[in-house]
Design a protein around this motif. Structure first.
Motif, PDB file in Angstrom:
ATOM      1  N   UNK A  30     -15.247  47.376  39.902  1.00  0.00           N
ATOM      2  CA  UNK A  30     -15.190  45.987  39.448  1.00  0.00           C
ATOM      3  C   UNK A  30     -13.745  45.567  39.649  1.00  0.00           C
ATOM      4  N   UNK A  31     -13.513  44.716  40.654  1.00  0.00           N
ATOM      5  CA  UNK A  31     -12.150  44.392  41.082  1.00  0.00           C
ATOM      6  C   UNK A  31     -11.824  42.931  40.792  1.00  0.00           C
ATOM      7  N   UNK A  36      -9.840  33.696  43.728  1.00  0.00           N
ATOM      8  CA  UNK A  36     -10.427  32.691  42.842  1.00  0.00           C
ATOM      9  C   UNK A  36      -9.654  31.383  42.969  1.00  0.00           C
ATOM     10  N   UNK A  37     -10.377  30.319  43.343  1.00  0.00           N
ATOM     11  CA  UNK A  37      -9.736  29.016  43.534  1.00  0.00           C
ATOM     12  C   UNK A  37     -10.219  27.976  42.526  1.00  0.00           C
ATOM     13  N   UNK A  38     -11.388  28.216  41.896  1.00  0.00           N
ATOM     14  CA  UNK A  38     -11.957  27.269  40.933  1.00  0.00           C
ATOM     15  C   UNK A  38     -12.386  28.026  39.680  1.00  0.00           C
ATOM     16  N   UNK A  39     -12.424  27.318  38.553  1.00  0.00           N
ATOM     17  CA  UNK A  39     -12.850  27.942  37.294  1.00  0.00           C
ATOM     18  C   UNK A  39     -14.276  28.473  37.365  1.00  0.00           C
ATOM     19  N   UNK A  44     -14.083  38.567  38.573  1.00  0.00           N
ATOM     20  CA  UNK A  44     -14.210  39.902  39.160  1.00  0.00           C
ATOM     21  C   UNK A  44     -15.346  39.920  40.175  1.00  0.00           C
ATOM     22  N   UNK A  45     -15.245  40.809  41.152  1.00  0.00           N
ATOM     23  CA  UNK A  45     -16.325  41.118  42.094  1.00  0.00           C
ATOM     24  C   UNK A  45     -16.747  42.560  41.822  1.00  0.00           C
ATOM     25  N   UNK A  54     -21.297  44.001  48.073  1.00  0.00           N
ATOM     26  CA  UNK A  54     -21.101  43.319  46.800  1.00  0.00           C
ATOM     27  C   UNK A  54     -22.410  43.325  46.021  1.00  0.00           C
ATOM     28  N   UNK A  55     -22.331  43.764  44.767  1.00  0.00           N
ATOM     29  CA  UNK A  55     -23.509  43.857  43.902  1.00  0.00           C
ATOM     30  C   UNK A  55     -23.543  42.796  42.824  1.00  0.00           C
TER      31      UNK A  55
END
Length: 106
Positions: A30-31, A36-39, A44-45, A54-55
């Protein structure tokens, strides 16, 4: 509620561990989402450490009762459908150990 993953907190703010259900056992990471550009985008990915797929994703949230920060996660794969959960402290006193607690649908 059931524990579906055991995680270790890494120095860079990521988490690594194993997702484990009755049918699936998989290494995951979990990174932090550095793009991230928007709220509305996740904080995390969640990716498979086995193949990089990606899960899911995670969002920082705050408890209404205590104000404590936690991470809410959503994971999806054909093997298990969609799972919603929260990252919480693991049993014991080690702040570097976390778990994902499954939130079953009501």
């Amino acid at each position: 509620m059931a524990t579906i993953a055991n995680l270790t907190v890494k120095a860079d703010g990521s988490f690594e561990g194993s997702l484990a259900t009755l049918n699936v056992t998989a290494p995951i990471a979990i990174v932090p989402n550095g793009r991230k550009a928007k709220d509305s985008e996740p904080d995390y990915r969640i990716v498979s450490r086995k193949n990089g797929f990606e899960l899911g994703a995670g969002w920082k949230r705050f408890s209404q009762n205590t104000g404590a920060e936690y991470v809410s996660v959503s994971l999806s794969a054909p093997e298990f459908g969609t799972i919603y959960g929260n990252i919480a402290n693991a049993p014991g006193d080690d702040p570097m150990k976390k778990v994902i607690i499954w939130n079953p649908p009501s």
